[in-house]
Write a protein that holds these residues in place. Sequence first.
Motif, mmCIF file in Angstrom:
data_model
loop_
_atom_site.group_PDB
_atom_site.id
_atom_site.type_symbol
_atom_site.label_atom_id
_atom_site.label_comp_id
_atom_site.label_asym_id
_atom_site.label_seq_id
_atom_site.Cartn_x
_atom_site.Cartn_y
_atom_site.Cartn_z
ATOM 1 N N PRO A 43 4.528 -28.167 -46.352
ATOM 2 C CA PRO A 43 5.941 -27.861 -46.605
ATOM 3 C C PRO A 43 6.332 -27.870 -48.084
ATOM 4 C CG PRO A 43 5.712 -29.556 -44.918
ATOM 5 C CD PRO A 43 4.354 -29.343 -45.516
ATOM 6 N N ALA A 44 7.140 -26.902 -48.436
ATOM 7 C CA ALA A 44 7.713 -26.829 -49.779
ATOM 8 C C ALA A 44 8.790 -27.909 -49.904
ATOM 9 C CB ALA A 44 8.331 -25.450 -49.997
ATOM 10 N N PRO A 45 9.142 -28.285 -51.120
ATOM 11 C CA PRO A 45 10.206 -29.279 -51.281
ATOM 12 C C PRO A 45 11.584 -28.740 -50.894
ATOM 13 C CG PRO A 45 9.359 -28.571 -53.421
ATOM 14 C CD PRO A 45 8.500 -27.933 -52.382
ATOM 15 N N MET A 46 11.734 -27.403 -50.941
ATOM 16 C CA MET A 46 13.031 -26.799 -50.598
ATOM 17 C C MET A 46 12.841 -25.344 -50.182
ATOM 18 S SD MET A 46 14.552 -26.400 -54.438
ATOM 19 C CE MET A 46 15.268 -24.782 -54.578
ATOM 20 N N ILE A 47 13.838 -24.821 -49.536
ATOM 21 C CA ILE A 47 13.827 -23.410 -49.135
ATOM 22 C C ILE A 47 14.085 -22.568 -50.378
ATOM 23 C CG2 ILE A 47 15.030 -21.671 -47.756
ATOM 24 C CD1 ILE A 47 15.592 -23.946 -45.732
ATOM 25 N N GLU A 48 13.412 -21.434 -50.442
ATOM 26 C CA GLU A 48 13.591 -20.519 -51.569
ATOM 27 C C GLU A 48 15.065 -20.128 -51.694
ATOM 28 O OE1 GLU A 48 11.474 -19.270 -53.884
ATOM 29 O OE2 GLU A 48 9.922 -20.561 -53.057
ATOM 30 N N PRO A 49 15.660 -20.280 -52.879
ATOM 31 C CA PRO A 49 17.062 -19.901 -53.066
ATOM 32 C C PRO A 49 17.340 -18.444 -52.680
ATOM 33 C CG PRO A 49 16.305 -21.206 -54.924
ATOM 34 C CD PRO A 49 15.096 -20.915 -54.075
ATOM 35 N N ALA A 50 16.387 -17.552 -52.937
ATOM 36 C CA ALA A 50 16.576 -16.139 -52.583
ATOM 37 C C ALA A 50 16.710 -15.962 -51.068
ATOM 38 C CB ALA A 50 15.420 -15.293 -53.111
ATOM 39 N N VAL A 51 16.014 -16.796 -50.297
ATOM 40 C CA VAL A 51 16.100 -16.730 -48.832
ATOM 41 C C VAL A 51 17.475 -17.195 -48.376
ATOM 42 C CG1 VAL A 51 15.214 -17.718 -46.677
ATOM 43 C CG2 VAL A 51 13.633 -16.961 -48.461
ATOM 44 N N LEU A 52 17.934 -18.300 -48.924
ATOM 45 C CA LEU A 52 19.255 -18.812 -48.543
ATOM 46 C C LEU A 52 20.354 -17.807 -48.888
ATOM 47 C CD1 LEU A 52 18.894 -22.558 -49.576
ATOM 48 C CD2 LEU A 52 18.864 -21.590 -47.264
ATOM 49 N N GLU A 53 20.242 -17.195 -50.059
ATOM 50 C CA GLU A 53 21.232 -16.189 -50.471
ATOM 51 C C GLU A 53 21.204 -14.988 -49.525
ATOM 52 O OE1 GLU A 53 22.235 -13.173 -54.188
ATOM 53 O OE2 GLU A 53 20.640 -14.661 -54.426
ATOM 54 N N LEU A 54 20.001 -14.507 -49.196
ATOM 55 C CA LEU A 54 19.878 -13.359 -48.305
ATOM 56 C C LEU A 54 20.425 -13.681 -46.916
ATOM 57 C CD1 LEU A 54 18.872 -10.497 -47.661
ATOM 58 C CD2 LEU A 54 16.598 -11.495 -47.256
ATOM 59 N N LEU A 55 20.065 -14.822 -46.376
ATOM 60 C CA LEU A 55 20.551 -15.197 -45.044
ATOM 61 C C LEU A 55 22.076 -15.368 -45.044
ATOM 62 C CD1 LEU A 55 17.784 -17.733 -43.961
ATOM 63 C CD2 LEU A 55 18.132 -15.398 -43.103
ATOM 64 N N PHE A 127 12.064 -9.454 -50.070
ATOM 65 C CA PHE A 127 12.693 -10.397 -49.137
ATOM 66 C C PHE A 127 13.443 -9.636 -48.041
ATOM 67 C CE2 PHE A 127 11.953 -13.321 -52.621
ATOM 68 C CZ PHE A 127 11.651 -14.505 -51.972
ATOM 69 N N MET A 128 14.153 -8.574 -48.429
ATOM 70 C CA MET A 128 14.912 -7.786 -47.450
ATOM 71 C C MET A 128 13.982 -7.087 -46.463
ATOM 72 S SD MET A 128 17.976 -6.467 -50.038
ATOM 73 C CE MET A 128 17.941 -4.872 -49.371
ATOM 74 N N GLN A 129 12.840 -6.609 -46.932
ATOM 75 C CA GLN A 129 11.880 -5.950 -46.041
ATOM 76 C C GLN A 129 11.294 -6.925 -45.027
ATOM 77 O OE1 GLN A 129 9.247 -4.189 -48.936
ATOM 78 N NE2 GLN A 129 10.327 -2.225 -48.876
ATOM 79 N N VAL A 130 10.992 -8.132 -45.455
ATOM 80 C CA VAL A 130 10.474 -9.144 -44.528
ATOM 81 C C VAL A 130 11.541 -9.490 -43.499
ATOM 82 C CG1 VAL A 130 9.716 -11.551 -44.329
ATOM 83 C CG2 VAL A 130 8.723 -10.051 -46.076
ATOM 84 N N LEU A 131 12.778 -9.669 -43.940
ATOM 85 C CA LEU A 131 13.872 -9.963 -43.015
ATOM 86 C C LEU A 131 14.015 -8.847 -41.982
ATOM 87 C CD1 LEU A 131 16.337 -11.962 -42.469
ATOM 88 C CD2 LEU A 131 17.687 -10.219 -43.644
ATOM 89 N N ALA A 132 13.998 -7.597 -42.428
ATOM 90 C CA ALA A 132 14.138 -6.461 -41.515
ATOM 91 C C ALA A 132 12.977 -6.393 -40.521
ATOM 92 C CB ALA A 132 14.247 -5.155 -42.299
ATOM 93 N N GLY A 133 11.759 -6.654 -40.983
ATOM 94 C CA GLY A 133 10.603 -6.640 -40.091
ATOM 95 C C GLY A 133 10.690 -7.726 -39.034
ATOM 96 N N LEU A 134 11.116 -8.915 -39.440
ATOM 97 C CA LEU A 134 11.283 -10.003 -38.478
ATOM 98 C C LEU A 134 12.393 -9.693 -37.480
ATOM 99 C CD1 LEU A 134 10.803 -13.030 -40.899
ATOM 100 C CD2 LEU A 134 9.323 -12.422 -38.957
#
Length: 167
Positions: A43-55, A127-134
Motif C-alpha cells: 500500500p501507498a501512504p496515500m491515494i494519488e491526488p490526481a485520482v481524488l481530483e478526477l473522482l 488517468f481518464m482513460q483508465v477510469l473510462a475503461g474501468l
Amino acid sequence: MQDGMYRVLFLSRRNSARSVMAEAILNKIGKGRFKAFSAAVDPAPMIEPAVLELLRNTDYPIEELTPRHFRAFADAGAAELDFVFTLSDTAAGEALPEWPGLPITSHWRCPDPVLAEGEPWERKQAFMQVLAGLERRLNIFINLPFASLDRMSLQHQIKGIGDSDTA
C-alpha cells in the motif's frame, strides 16, 4: 452474497489509483447490489491526488477511500467476498491467500496511470482513460445475469470481461 449484496475486492500494487477508481465506480453504479473495496500488495501512504481530483470531478464518492493491505480482507474474522479482481500484474503474481467465502477471482489487467509520462495534460488523459475503461468493464459486470449463471459460467463471463480490450 451477504445481505443481498455482492462483496467485491479490487487489488493492485499500491492501492492508490486503479483499484481505488474501481472501488469508487462500483460503489456508485452498483446501486446497493454491490459493495466494493480495494487493497494493495504494497500500500501507498496515500491515494494519488490526481485520482481524488478526477473522482471528485466525475461525481464518484471519495470519502471512504484509503490505501489498505490485502491482508485486512483475508485475516480471521474478515467478511466473506464474492469476487476478487487483480488489476495489476504485480498483484496477480503475488501469492494471495485463500479468501473468506471462496470468491470468484479474475485478473483484469489495467495500465497504471501513475506511470504515465509526458505533459500534465497527457498524464491527466492517462488517468481518464483508465477510469473510462474501468467504467466500461464494471457496467458489463453489474449487468451479468448472476441468478441464472452457475459458478463456472460466471467465472467464464468474468474472465471474458477481463480479457476484453475495454480498459
